[in-house]
Motif scaffolding. Sequence first.
Motif, short mmCIF file in Angstrom:
data_model
loop_
_atom_site.label_atom_id
_atom_site.label_comp_id
_atom_site.label_asym_id
_atom_site.label_seq_id
_atom_site.Cartn_x
_atom_site.Cartn_y
_atom_site.Cartn_z
N VAL A 36 -2.61 1.85 -53.91
CA VAL A 36 -3.79 1.70 -53.10
C VAL A 36 -3.43 0.82 -51.49
CG1 VAL A 36 -5.67 -0.64 -52.90
CG2 VAL A 36 -5.72 0.88 -55.06
N GLY A 37 -3.09 -0.15 -51.83
CA GLY A 37 -1.99 -0.25 -50.48
C GLY A 37 -2.75 -1.52 -50.01
N GLY A 38 -2.77 -1.76 -48.37
CA GLY A 38 -4.14 -2.58 -47.70
C GLY A 38 -3.68 -3.85 -48.59
N SER A 39 -4.62 -4.62 -48.51
CA SER A 39 -3.86 -6.04 -49.01
C SER A 39 -4.19 -6.19 -50.08
CB SER A 39 -5.44 -6.87 -48.02
OG SER A 39 -6.61 -6.43 -48.55
N LEU A 40 -3.77 -5.54 -50.48
CA LEU A 40 -4.24 -5.90 -52.68
C LEU A 40 -2.48 -5.92 -52.71
CD1 LEU A 40 -6.56 -5.24 -53.68
CD2 LEU A 40 -5.25 -2.72 -54.98
N PRO A 41 -0.78 -5.98 -52.42
CA PRO A 41 -0.18 -6.22 -52.39
C PRO A 41 0.14 -7.48 -52.35
CG PRO A 41 0.21 -3.34 -51.47
CD PRO A 41 -1.46 -4.42 -51.79
N VAL A 42 -0.82 -7.64 -51.32
CA VAL A 42 -0.70 -9.40 -50.63
C VAL A 42 -1.62 -10.02 -51.91
CG1 VAL A 42 -1.28 -11.08 -48.70
CG2 VAL A 42 -0.87 -8.91 -48.19
N ALA A 43 -2.44 -9.60 -52.24
CA ALA A 43 -2.68 -10.22 -53.28
C ALA A 43 -1.58 -10.03 -54.15
CB ALA A 43 -4.84 -9.32 -53.70
N TYR A 44 -1.18 -9.05 -54.86
CA TYR A 44 -0.66 -9.18 -56.08
C TYR A 44 0.60 -10.29 -55.70
CZ TYR A 44 3.11 -7.56 -59.47
OH TYR A 44 3.21 -7.25 -60.37
N ASN A 45 1.26 -10.71 -55.07
CA ASN A 45 2.27 -11.46 -54.33
C ASN A 45 1.42 -12.34 -54.49
OD1 ASN A 45 5.48 -12.08 -53.78
ND2 ASN A 45 3.41 -13.00 -51.42
N SER A 46 0.68 -13.22 -53.32
CA SER A 46 0.21 -14.78 -53.35
C SER A 46 -0.69 -14.76 -54.43
CB SER A 46 -0.80 -14.19 -51.89
OG SER A 46 0.06 -14.24 -50.87
N GLY A 47 -1.06 -13.83 -54.71
CA GLY A 47 -1.96 -14.05 -56.35
C GLY A 47 -1.05 -14.68 -57.48
N ASN A 48 -0.11 -14.12 -57.70
CA ASN A 48 1.06 -14.51 -58.64
C ASN A 48 1.70 -15.60 -58.22
OD1 ASN A 48 3.03 -14.22 -60.77
ND2 ASN A 48 4.33 -13.42 -58.96
N GLU A 49 2.26 -16.33 -56.28
CA GLU A 49 2.68 -17.15 -56.02
C GLU A 49 1.44 -18.77 -56.67
OE1 GLU A 49 4.30 -17.74 -52.10
OE2 GLU A 49 5.02 -15.70 -52.44
N ALA A 50 0.77 -18.97 -56.58
CA ALA A 50 -0.21 -19.41 -57.05
C ALA A 50 -0.72 -19.62 -58.33
CB ALA A 50 -1.57 -19.34 -56.14
N ALA A 51 -0.74 -18.33 -58.97
CA ALA A 51 -0.58 -18.43 -60.81
C ALA A 51 0.69 -19.01 -61.19
CB ALA A 51 -0.80 -17.09 -61.06
N VAL A 52 2.12 -19.01 -60.85
CA VAL A 52 2.77 -19.69 -60.66
C VAL A 52 2.95 -21.00 -60.56
CG1 VAL A 52 5.31 -19.95 -61.35
CG2 VAL A 52 4.41 -17.63 -61.24
N ALA A 53 2.05 -21.64 -59.66
CA ALA A 53 2.53 -23.20 -59.73
C ALA A 53 1.97 -23.43 -60.55
CB ALA A 53 1.50 -23.49 -58.49
N ARG A 54 0.51 -22.91 -60.81
CA ARG A 54 -0.08 -23.32 -61.88
C ARG A 54 0.22 -23.30 -62.89
NH1 ARG A 54 -6.83 -21.10 -61.96
NH2 ARG A 54 -6.95 -22.65 -62.59
N PHE A 55 0.98 -22.36 -63.79
CA PHE A 55 1.21 -22.10 -64.30
C PHE A 55 2.16 -23.48 -65.17
CE2 PHE A 55 4.91 -20.03 -67.13
CZ PHE A 55 4.83 -20.38 -67.97
N ILE A 56 3.14 -23.96 -63.84
CA ILE A 56 4.07 -25.15 -64.26
C ILE A 56 3.52 -26.15 -64.27
CG2 ILE A 56 5.72 -26.35 -62.61
CD1 ILE A 56 7.07 -22.74 -60.82
N LYS A 57 2.11 -26.42 -63.25
CA LYS A 57 1.86 -27.48 -63.56
C LYS A 57 0.55 -27.86 -64.85
CE LYS A 57 -0.34 -27.02 -59.15
NZ LYS A 57 -2.16 -27.53 -58.68
#
Length: 378
Positions: A311-332
């Motif tokens: 799909v491209g566009g902002s989806l790779p950003v959502a994949y990466n930055s969504g994952n960074e935030a999700a991992v931080a929430r998992f750690i917490k």
Amino acid sequence: MKSIAVFGSTGSIGKQTLSVCSEHTDEFSVYALVFGSNASEGIAQIEKFRPRIVGVYDVSAADVVRERFPDIEVISGASVWDIASRDGIDIAVNGVSGFNGTFPLINALKAGKTVALANKESVVCAGELVHRAAREGGGVILPVDSEQSAIFQCLSAGKRENVKRLILTASGGAFRTLPKEELEKVTPEMAAKHPNWSMGRKITIDSSTLFNKGLEVMEAAFLFNASADEIKVLIHPQSIVHSMVEYKDGSIIAQMSVPDMRLAIQYALTYPERTECPAAPLDLTSCELSFHEPDCERFPALPMAYHALRVGGSLPVAYNSGNEAAVARFIKGELRFNEIADCVAYAMDRVDNMKIDSMEKLLYCDKQARALANEFKI
Ligand code: NDP
Ligand code: MG
């Protein structure tokens, strides 16, 4: 003598880069060290390598360093990324973790530098901006991520137009064989241990979810101008074959070594030369190599990455930055292990889709994806 700037010097890639530099003091001098906030490690490195300039993102940690080394230029805050364009630098090693790695990468390329790139989040999120910076400034990227370094090396065996597929290998992470119902019991401590590699905490967790491999699929697409259909992932639990290139005639060229990042780091620093490396040699008689298909049901991060790439566009950003935030929430302790992917899917489904052709749009989508991942409720 090549003059090196190490971004993320206190991390896993940074320390291994400095270990390579220590082994080859006649070839490399350390011009700049840049890190986030780990002043004690940073101070030890400054004492040993005596760089011309130091960047410490955290302002109070920077004050500690300044006081200790009044004769060295110490820069703090977001200005640390400007160090990448300093005249004295030949190679900028980018070992910063996460989205922030985008800034030194773009600055270095605009200034015509060679970047030894370990940070993958940058090219996943900012592909078009990175290409533009390289075109305008004349900088080049040499891959450090072991899979991309392997593909880069295997590509020298033939012509790009004769390549059929890039085959990325994946160890499968710590929970490769764990049944689906057990995955929800995985704790951050369990996910922060990798069976084969010693790496920073975030990438180790990403290896166990296969988000790391998903990011690498997009990284390979960017670095080698490959489509989603040209990239295949195979699980290879031994981490000896670091990746492969399959040519049209059926030949598959593989790059093998012990799993030690100093090899890939050193290759980027010495390229196109090869020289002795502190990593142990590979004993082929002790290797048993196996390969199998990834389980996309237990590890949805992989099909999600292919979707983002197509799909491209902002989806790779959502994949990466969504994952960074999700991992931080998992750690917490706010998310269970298996909910990381659900959280990222939530961000990907809702992010405003747009072409990422300016820094403003990139920063907007990064922020929006993090906010979505942070509002996700189970
Ligand atoms: P680490 O967490 O070990 O290190 C991250 C480094 O980045 C630290 O030096 C940290 O400083 C620094 N840093 C973080 N935020 C900032 C900031 N805002 N400003 C300045 N410096 C900052 O990560 P890794 O070394 O494991 O990974 C680094 C990158 O390389 C990632 O993108 C990863 O995906 C990639 N990579 C890593 C591999 C590995 O073997 N480790 C293999 C292949 C790719 P501080 O310590 O002060 O917080
Ligand atoms: Mg890798």
